[in-house]
Design an enzyme around this catalytic site. Structure first.
Site, PDB file in Angstrom:
ATOM      1  N   SER A 124      62.473  38.399 -15.370  1.00  0.00           N
ATOM      2  CA  SER A 124      63.011  39.746 -15.575  1.00  0.00           C
ATOM      3  C   SER A 124      64.431  39.696 -16.109  1.00  0.00           C
ATOM      4  O   SER A 124      65.182  38.765 -15.813  1.00  0.00           O
ATOM      5  CB  SER A 124      63.010  40.504 -14.241  1.00  0.00           C
ATOM      6  OG  SER A 124      63.846  41.629 -14.306  1.00  0.00           O
ATOM      7  N   TYR A 152      65.480  40.900  -5.294  1.00  0.00           N
ATOM      8  CA  TYR A 152      64.353  40.786  -6.244  1.00  0.00           C
ATOM      9  C   TYR A 152      64.767  39.902  -7.416  1.00  0.00           C
ATOM     10  O   TYR A 152      64.087  38.930  -7.746  1.00  0.00           O
ATOM     11  CB  TYR A 152      63.935  42.176  -6.728  1.00  0.00           C
ATOM     12  CG  TYR A 152      63.174  42.133  -8.026  1.00  0.00           C
ATOM     13  CD1 TYR A 152      63.791  42.423  -9.239  1.00  0.00           C
ATOM     14  CD2 TYR A 152      61.841  41.750  -8.044  1.00  0.00           C
ATOM     15  CE1 TYR A 152      63.102  42.335 -10.429  1.00  0.00           C
ATOM     16  CE2 TYR A 152      61.139  41.667  -9.238  1.00  0.00           C
ATOM     17  CZ  TYR A 152      61.790  41.957 -10.429  1.00  0.00           C
ATOM     18  OH  TYR A 152      61.103  41.859 -11.616  1.00  0.00           O
ATOM     19  N   LYS A 156      63.624  35.934  -8.839  1.00  0.00           N
ATOM     20  CA  LYS A 156      63.238  35.578 -10.222  1.00  0.00           C
ATOM     21  C   LYS A 156      64.087  34.406 -10.713  1.00  0.00           C
ATOM     22  O   LYS A 156      63.577  33.446 -11.303  1.00  0.00           O
ATOM     23  CB  LYS A 156      63.418  36.783 -11.152  1.00  0.00           C
ATOM     24  CG  LYS A 156      62.448  37.926 -10.897  1.00  0.00           C
ATOM     25  CD  LYS A 156      61.015  37.516 -11.129  1.00  0.00           C
ATOM     26  CE  LYS A 156      60.047  38.678 -11.022  1.00  0.00           C
ATOM     27  NZ  LYS A 156      58.640  38.282 -11.157  1.00  0.00           N
TER      28      LYS A 156
END
Ligand code: WQD
Length: 353
Positions: A124, A152, A156
């Site tokens: 991302s 989050y 990643k």
């Protein structure tokens, strides 16, 4: 190629399965249906005109996942699985680290055990952190003080690091890391699209709910950013262009020159919140009620990419317009039979958790 798609019942995963079949690949799909529904698999099958082997498996459950590796054969894995709500990750960091890192490590260890060497990872733009200046290049994330603003995004970045170290230690292992910007829209059939649980965090699905009367109006989070109309600017990419980008990376696995590839998948163009609202209104001939409210914690002014490396090396270019993104989003939402009342009920349940 036959490919294991982990998280294949999700938004990006489902659209990628459709594009894989269009190019003659076949898949095995695993998903724990935590943030997706079995009907997505049925709708994928309607679009591609054939059944796909589906296993309801949590990719953190090594024993159960191994039964799929034993039963099925495939030459590559695409890792879509994982929790992906930025705001939720701030409230539930341990669940995010456990789920996202554990599932990735479980898959990679089973790939080793079953001699599968090729992986594509759904990363991302969040890994670029808030100090990166747009347009962002893949090499920027080392220079621009990788200040990632949420767990989050950290998961990643950590999984990218795991893949880089594995690629360094094992030259037979081939990893493609894809950094998505803002995926939006839906397949032209209206059968698959973005269907987040409860009240959407992201802009486009929120606009879609307002457009179909399921939510009363859009909150525009701030109009005092350093952008042309003061609202946040992002690089919205049609989910079908994104899915085609995944299929374009499969050729990397025949490339002997290296064994690690990192690509931004975006359009390279920025669109503001108010521009997107206007595009949505024009594309679907309707009006979207909105209110300007305060900024959302963690948001930045602008985030869009330089997609040159993917354009040149993958011969891939995002081609669908913002108008097409808005049209397809509305068509899916309209077809997606969830009433406003049901949505509010679901949200009340979510709040109780
Ligand atoms: C876009 C713009 C908001 C909602 C996130 C993740 C990223 C990726 C995509 C997973 C911003 C504004 C939003 C609303 C608004 N996901 N907005 N009202 O934050 O750019 O990216 O989703 O990989 O990792 O960080 O997307 O759609 O939430 O916000 O005004 O109700 O819309 O301020 O400017 P974002 P978004």
């Amino acid at each position: 190629m036959r490919i294991l798609v982990a998280g294949g019942a999700g938004y990006i995963g489902s659209h990628t399965i459709v594009e894989l079949y269009k190019k003659g690949h076949t898949v095995v799909c695993v998903d724990n249906l935590y943030n997706s529904k079995l009907k997505v698999i049925k709708n994928i099958e309607k679009i591609i005109g054939t059944n796909i082997p589906f296993y309801k498996v949590d990719c953190c459950n090594k024993k159960k996942l191994e039964t799929v590796f034993k039963k099925e054969s495939f030459e590559a894995v695409i890792m879509f699985q994982g929790y992906k709500a930025v705001g939720e990750s701030v409230k539930k960091p341990l669940e995010y680290y456990r789920n996202n890192i554990d599932s990735a490590l479980t898959i990679l260890e089973l790939m080793d055990k079953f001699n599968i060497h090729n992986v594509i990872f759904s990363s991302s733009a969040t890994v670029y952190g808030k100090n990166c200046k747009s347009p962002i290049k893949e090499s920027d994330n080392s220079q621009c003080l990788n200040e990632i603003t949420n767990p989050y995004g950290e998961t990643k970045a950590m999984i990218e690091r795991i893949l880089m170290d594995k690629a360094k230690s094992d030259k037979t292992f081939k990893a493609v890391i894809l950094r998505y910007f803002n995926p939006v829209g839906a397949h032209e059939s209206g059968l698959i699209g973005e269907d987040p649980n409860g009240i959407p965090n992201n802009l486009m699905p929120y606009i879609a709910k307002v457009a179909t009367g399921k939510l009363p109006y859009l909150n525009v989070y701030g109009n005092d950013y350093k952008t042309k109309d003061g609202t946040g600017v992002r690089d919205y990419i049609h989910v079908v262009d994104l899915a085609i980008g995944h299929v374009a990376t499969i050729k990397c696995f025949n490339n002997k020159k290296t064994n690690l590839w990192i690509y931004n998948l975006g359009t390279g163009k920025g669109t503001s919140v108010l521009d997107l609202v206007k595009e949505y209104e024009n594309a679907n001939k309707l009006s979207i009620k909105y209110k300007i409210v305060g900024r959302r914690e963690g948001d930045i002014d602008k985030l869009y990419c330089n997609p040159k490396r993917a354009n040149e090396e993958l011969n891939w270019q995002a081609s669908r317009t913002v108008n097409a993104m808005c049209e397809s989003s509305y068509k899916y939402e309209f077809n997606n039979k969830i009433s406003g009342g049901e949505l509010c009920q679901k949200t009340k349940k979510l709040k109780k958790k």
